[in-house]
Scaffold this active site. Structure first.
Site, PDB file in Angstrom:
ATOM      1  N   HIS A  79      40.388  38.128  46.956  1.00 64.85           N
ATOM      2  CA  HIS A  79      40.165  36.876  47.471  1.00 64.85           C
ATOM      3  C   HIS A  79      39.969  36.571  48.702  1.00 64.85           C
ATOM      4  CE1 HIS A  79      41.271  35.485  43.338  1.00 64.85           C
ATOM      5  NE2 HIS A  79      42.233  35.961  43.342  1.00 64.85           N
ATOM      6  N   ASP A 135      38.548  56.753  49.874  1.00 68.44           N
ATOM      7  CA  ASP A 135      37.756  57.357  50.800  1.00 68.44           C
ATOM      8  C   ASP A 135      37.870  56.587  52.067  1.00 68.44           C
ATOM      9  OD1 ASP A 135      37.249  59.313  49.138  1.00 68.44           O
ATOM     10  OD2 ASP A 135      35.078  58.939  48.891  1.00 68.44           O
ATOM     11  N   GLU A 191      48.693  39.929  34.735  1.00 70.64           N
ATOM     12  CA  GLU A 191      48.858  38.427  35.192  1.00 70.64           C
ATOM     13  C   GLU A 191      47.975  37.552  33.992  1.00 70.64           C
ATOM     14  OE1 GLU A 191      46.257  38.097  38.592  1.00 70.64           O
ATOM     15  OE2 GLU A 191      45.187  39.855  38.242  1.00 70.64           O
ATOM     16  N   ASP A 208      47.889  33.475  38.337  1.00 65.49           N
ATOM     17  CA  ASP A 208      46.906  33.392  37.008  1.00 65.49           C
ATOM     18  C   ASP A 208      47.712  33.557  35.713  1.00 65.49           C
ATOM     19  OD1 ASP A 208      43.936  34.104  38.211  1.00 65.49           O
ATOM     20  OD2 ASP A 208      44.965  35.255  39.490  1.00 65.49           O
TER      21      ASP A 208
END
Length: 259
Positions: free
Chosen positions: A48, A87, A152, A178
């Site tokens: 977000h 990575d 969620e 959520d």
């Protein structure tokens, strides 16, 4: 040199309370302030907030100066996203919207090298292995992954046992915002039905021997969640705390300058 020990993974397994903060401003300076404050962990919110891979790498470098555990929340639990973030050097991941045990198993596999999983073999040129300077990185990299999956939705609550019992999952994090929306109580995570679903989920997560987590902004409820058994506790974000501090400062100034 091997992959570094993941202190967050060890702490969660030992049921030690871990308190942390969300990072949403994509500001290295704000992150540096958070890093020096004493939180146990800080989460780079790639879902977000405006974090691209380069900024995630910068945030990991900033947090590397401090005695706290960096976590990256990926925007989606796809193999290529997980591989790239790992990575970059992330050992601890939060993956959103995990609804089933099968989905959790796929995500576990994406975070591990073969034969335990299917993470791509790019360590020789990756920051995670100091661009190949950790010559024994591959020997223990799988063991130092801390995977937090996010439940969620109503479906996730229904499947909470199989999610929590998935080998390789260290913590199940409840997303109250959520979840409340999916349950028909958008904007009201304190609704009794939502709180009941959260309490049920935390109990099942703990019964599976895994850590339970949640993000909550109201100090008055922190004791409630810790009493439930939450040991991975998010207590806000640098964005919300800055906004609140600015508003408090202005209110105080207005009050003292009224004539």
């Amino acid at each position: 040199m091997k992959a570094p020990e993941n202190r967050l993974k060890r702490a969660l397994a030992a049921e030690e309370m871990q308190i942390g903060l969300w990072l949403n401003l994509a500001s290295p300076s704000a992150t540096e302030l958070v890093g020096g404050t004493g939180y146990d962990w800080a989460l780079i919110d790639g879902e977000h907030a405006p974090f691209d891979p380069t900024m995630i790498q910068t945030q990991l470098r900033v947090l590397g100066q401090f005695d706290l555990s960096p976590i990256v929340r990926v925007p989606v639990g796809e193999d290529w996203v997980i591989k790239q973030v790992m990575d970059l050097g992330a050992q601890s991941l939060l993956v959103p919207l995990v609804d089933t045990g099968a989905q959790a198993e796929r995500i576990v596999a994406a975070t591990r090298y073969a034969p335990e999983g299917r993470r791509g073999m790019g360590a020789g040129v990756a920051r995670a292995a100091r661009f190949g300077q950790m010559d024994e990185y591959l020997t223990n990299a799988n063991d130092e992954v801390c995977l937090i999956v996010q439940a969620e939705t109503r479906l996730a609550v229904e499947n909470i046992d199989e999610i929590a019992n998935t080998d390789g999952v260290d913590c199940v994090f409840i997303g109250p915002a959520d979840l409340s929306a999916d349950m028909g109580h958008r904007g009201n995570p304190g609704h009794p039905e939502v709180k009941s679903a959260i309490a049920h989920s935390v109990a099942r997560i703990r019964a599976a021997g895994k850590a339970a987590g949640i993000l909550h902004y109201d100090h008055a409820d922190f004791r409630y969640y810790t009493d439930l058994g939450v040991t991975f506790l998010g207590v806000g974000s640098e964005a919300t705390l800055l906004r609140a501090a600015l508003a408090d400062n202005l209110r105080a100034a207005r009050k003292e300058t009224l004539v």
